[in-house]
Design a protein around this motif. Structure first.
Motif, PDB file in Angstrom:
ATOM      1  N   ASP A  68       0.739  -1.196   0.000  1.00 36.02           N
ATOM      2  CA  ASP A  68       0.102   0.010  -0.060  1.00 36.02           C
ATOM      3  C   ASP A  68       0.961   1.203   0.032  1.00 36.02           C
ATOM      4  O   ASP A  68       1.309   1.929   1.021  1.00 36.02           O
ATOM      5  N   ASP A  69       1.177   1.818  -1.044  1.00 29.54           N
ATOM      6  CA  ASP A  69       2.036   2.845  -1.289  1.00 29.54           C
ATOM      7  C   ASP A  69       1.694   4.058  -0.735  1.00 29.54           C
ATOM      8  O   ASP A  69       2.404   4.933  -0.427  1.00 29.54           O
ATOM      9  N   ALA A  70       0.440   3.983  -0.712  1.00 29.39           N
ATOM     10  CA  ALA A  70      -0.411   5.504   0.034  1.00 29.39           C
ATOM     11  C   ALA A  70       0.095   5.703   1.308  1.00 29.39           C
ATOM     12  O   ALA A  70       0.341   6.842   2.010  1.00 29.39           O
ATOM     13  N   HIS A  71       0.439   4.583   2.196  1.00 33.03           N
ATOM     14  CA  HIS A  71       0.903   4.722   3.514  1.00 33.03           C
ATOM     15  C   HIS A  71       2.190   4.387   3.935  1.00 33.03           C
ATOM     16  O   HIS A  71       2.739   4.869   4.935  1.00 33.03           O
ATOM     17  N   SER A  72       2.803   3.283   3.030  1.00 34.15           N
ATOM     18  CA  SER A  72       4.136   3.117   3.104  1.00 34.15           C
ATOM     19  C   SER A  72       4.910   2.365   2.116  1.00 34.15           C
ATOM     20  O   SER A  72       4.134   1.842   1.211  1.00 34.15           O
ATOM     21  N   PHE A  73       6.247   2.404   2.079  1.00 38.29           N
ATOM     22  CA  PHE A  73       6.738   1.970   0.910  1.00 38.29           C
ATOM     23  C   PHE A  73       7.594   0.542   1.451  1.00 38.29           C
ATOM     24  O   PHE A  73       8.587   0.179   0.787  1.00 38.29           O
ATOM     25  N   GLN A  74       7.323   0.346   2.510  1.00 33.95           N
ATOM     26  CA  GLN A  74       7.888  -0.822   3.328  1.00 33.95           C
ATOM     27  C   GLN A  74       7.958  -1.930   2.477  1.00 33.95           C
ATOM     28  O   GLN A  74       9.032  -2.957   2.511  1.00 33.95           O
ATOM     29  N   TYR A  75       6.577  -2.516   2.003  1.00 35.74           N
ATOM     30  CA  TYR A  75       6.854  -3.438   0.787  1.00 35.74           C
ATOM     31  C   TYR A  75       7.735  -3.643  -0.244  1.00 35.74           C
ATOM     32  O   TYR A  75       8.494  -4.473  -0.350  1.00 35.74           O
ATOM     33  N   LYS A 115      14.552  -8.630   3.320  1.00 32.00           N
ATOM     34  CA  LYS A 115      14.097  -8.524   4.682  1.00 32.00           C
ATOM     35  C   LYS A 115      14.978  -7.898   5.619  1.00 32.00           C
ATOM     36  O   LYS A 115      14.771  -6.675   6.169  1.00 32.00           O
ATOM     37  N   GLU A 116      16.161  -8.571   5.430  1.00 34.72           N
ATOM     38  CA  GLU A 116      17.059  -8.029   6.747  1.00 34.72           C
ATOM     39  C   GLU A 116      17.767  -6.907   6.233  1.00 34.72           C
ATOM     40  O   GLU A 116      18.001  -6.169   6.972  1.00 34.72           O
ATOM     41  N   GLU A 117      18.084  -6.872   4.846  1.00 36.09           N
ATOM     42  CA  GLU A 117      18.843  -5.619   4.171  1.00 36.09           C
ATOM     43  C   GLU A 117      17.830  -4.379   4.479  1.00 36.09           C
ATOM     44  O   GLU A 117      18.769  -3.348   4.613  1.00 36.09           O
ATOM     45  N   ALA A 118      16.642  -4.498   4.428  1.00 29.93           N
ATOM     46  CA  ALA A 118      15.776  -3.319   4.469  1.00 29.93           C
ATOM     47  C   ALA A 118      15.637  -2.635   5.592  1.00 29.93           C
ATOM     48  O   ALA A 118      15.870  -1.596   6.051  1.00 29.93           O
ATOM     49  N   LYS A 119      16.122  -3.598   6.641  1.00 28.89           N
ATOM     50  CA  LYS A 119      16.038  -3.347   8.093  1.00 28.89           C
ATOM     51  C   LYS A 119      17.298  -2.404   8.536  1.00 28.89           C
ATOM     52  O   LYS A 119      17.470  -1.488   9.177  1.00 28.89           O
ATOM     53  N   THR A 120      18.388  -2.723   7.650  1.00 26.36           N
ATOM     54  CA  THR A 120      19.550  -2.012   7.983  1.00 26.36           C
ATOM     55  C   THR A 120      19.461  -0.680   7.308  1.00 26.36           C
ATOM     56  O   THR A 120      19.971   0.344   7.981  1.00 26.36           O
ATOM     57  N   MET A 174      11.202   4.902  -2.354  1.00 27.87           N
ATOM     58  CA  MET A 174      10.449   3.945  -2.822  1.00 27.87           C
ATOM     59  C   MET A 174      11.374   2.689  -2.951  1.00 27.87           C
ATOM     60  O   MET A 174      10.840   1.657  -2.699  1.00 27.87           O
ATOM     61  N   PHE A 175      12.507   2.863  -3.081  1.00 25.12           N
ATOM     62  CA  PHE A 175      13.272   1.700  -3.370  1.00 25.12           C
ATOM     63  C   PHE A 175      14.193   1.257  -1.918  1.00 25.12           C
ATOM     64  O   PHE A 175      14.203  -0.051  -1.907  1.00 25.12           O
ATOM     65  N   VAL A 176      14.361   2.445  -1.055  1.00 25.79           N
ATOM     66  CA  VAL A 176      15.119   1.727   0.134  1.00 25.79           C
ATOM     67  C   VAL A 176      14.560   2.756   1.238  1.00 25.79           C
ATOM     68  O   VAL A 176      14.064   4.060   0.914  1.00 25.79           O
ATOM     69  N   GLY A 177      14.836   2.549   2.435  1.00 27.73           N
ATOM     70  CA  GLY A 177      14.253   3.365   3.378  1.00 27.73           C
ATOM     71  C   GLY A 177      15.479   4.342   4.193  1.00 27.73           C
ATOM     72  O   GLY A 177      16.690   4.152   3.629  1.00 27.73           O
ATOM     73  N   SER A 178      15.251   4.637   5.204  1.00 27.13           N
ATOM     74  CA  SER A 178      16.146   5.479   5.819  1.00 27.13           C
ATOM     75  C   SER A 178      15.477   5.880   7.479  1.00 27.13           C
ATOM     76  O   SER A 178      14.384   5.725   7.438  1.00 27.13           O
ATOM     77  N   GLN A 179      16.227   6.347   8.043  1.00 28.40           N
ATOM     78  CA  GLN A 179      15.986   6.911   9.625  1.00 28.40           C
ATOM     79  C   GLN A 179      14.756   7.866   9.287  1.00 28.40           C
ATOM     80  O   GLN A 179      13.772   7.984   9.933  1.00 28.40           O
ATOM     81  N   ALA A 180      14.961   8.700   8.175  1.00 27.81           N
ATOM     82  CA  ALA A 180      13.826   9.971   8.047  1.00 27.81           C
ATOM     83  C   ALA A 180      12.628   9.302   7.508  1.00 27.81           C
ATOM     84  O   ALA A 180      11.740   9.700   7.945  1.00 27.81           O
ATOM     85  N   THR A 181      12.816   8.348   6.660  1.00 23.73           N
ATOM     86  CA  THR A 181      11.353   7.666   5.761  1.00 23.73           C
ATOM     87  C   THR A 181      10.716   6.801   7.196  1.00 23.73           C
ATOM     88  O   THR A 181       9.726   6.908   7.152  1.00 23.73           O
TER      89      THR A 181
END
Length: 316
Positions: free
Chosen positions: A38-45, A53-58, A296-303
């Protein structure tokens, strides 16, 4: 539903491990993320699909600048033909590689635990003695629910024998991977279906009725109203899952539910990321386009912080 593979894996205690209280099963074909898409709420998927999954947490612990820098290096790796563009094929292959890496790392972790004699193979007795050894000698006398633990042992043995293609009682690395992740192997599909039915079928008729189907996901407490999603699931059961409309899900219908072989999640995600990022509509994306849409591709502390704020706002 979350994808859960093997129920009886646990931490080593000496030469044996403590057997967990209950088994888990494969609910459906391996998805790219446990989060809703659900990109409207989060790009976590998208993050977990693209990175694993593990690298996304990093990445969630990095600053935006660090995340974008690392993403740029990843893009260079994805561009295998070095033409300056990321094609659908290249992105599709990358996502499949990241998802396969999760499986390989999971197998690596457990391989070290169970290959006791370090011969590069895992025999059934090695697995059984490592997982159940302490309890086996005393016939599970120290376990509160002896029936469940005996059932877990029987189930593990059945799955192990199915994964052991040559029937020699010893699993190669590929066979052990099939044991831990049966949903990834065509020849293990029957065991996945069988385990699913056994877990949901409460009356032992080897079929799943509507009450059992819903009861596996939701049990209403006294006075509790039925959530909308439960009503939706009932509709799914009657209108699509129960193909022959006899009021039950048999093995073939369960297979269509949990193992929809025609669905390629990695392919769909590659198309989605290109569609959202390709600004000039040439069906391929550049490093510049990806970095312009980096969150959309990666997260960070800010996102990650921003998504937490959004979630709290929605809850309010």
């Amino acid at each position: 539903m979350q994808l859960l593979f093997l129920g009886t894996l646990a931490l080593l205690l000496g030469v044996t491990v403590t057997v967990p209280a209950q088994e888990k099963r494969v609910h459906r074909q391996h998805d790219l993320s446990d989060h809703d898409h659900d990109d409207a709420h989060s790009f976590q998927y998208d993050h977990e699909a693209f990175l694993g999954k593990e690298e996304a947490k990093t990445f969630d612990q990095l600053s935006p600048e660090e995340s974008k820098e690392r993403l740029g290096k990843i893009v260079d790796r994805i561009d295998t033909d070095k033409d300056g563009f990321i094609s659908h094929v290249e992105l599709h292959n990358w996502i499949k590689h990241r998802q396969r890496r999760y499986i390989e790392e999971n197998v690596d972790k457990h391989w070290k635990d169970y290959d006791q004699n370090k011969d590069g193979k895992i025999g059934w007795n090695e697995y059984k003695n490592t997982t159940y050894g302490f309890y086996m000698g005393e016939e599970f006398d120290d376990v509160d629910d002896k029936v469940s633990y005996r059932s877990m042992l029987t189930r593990d043995e059945r799955r192990f024998k199915n994964a052991d293609k040559d029937g020699d009682g010893i699993a190669t690395r590929e066979e052990f991977t099939a044991f831990l992740h049966p949903e990834e192997f065509d020849y293990m599909k029957d065991i996945v279906i069988q385990e699913t039915i056994e877990d949901i079928d409460k009356n032992g008729d080897k079929k799943i009725d509507l009450q059992e189907y819903i009861g596996d996901m939701f049990n209403a407490e006294d006075g509790e109203n039925e959530p909308d999603w439960v009503t939706t699931e009932k509709k799914h059961f009657t209108e699509s899952r129960d193909v022959n409309k006899d009021g039950f899900l048999d093995a073939s219908e369960v297979a269509q539910w949990i193992l929809p072989g025609e669905v390629d999640h990695a392919d769909n995600e590659a198309k989605h990321l290109i569609h959202e990022t390709d600004k000039d509509n040439d069906d391929k994306i550049t490093k510049k386009e990806i970095l312009a849409n980096w969150n959309m591709f990666v997260g960070s502390q800010a996102t990650n912080y921003g998504e937490d704020l959004t979630k709290r706002h929605d809850e309010l």
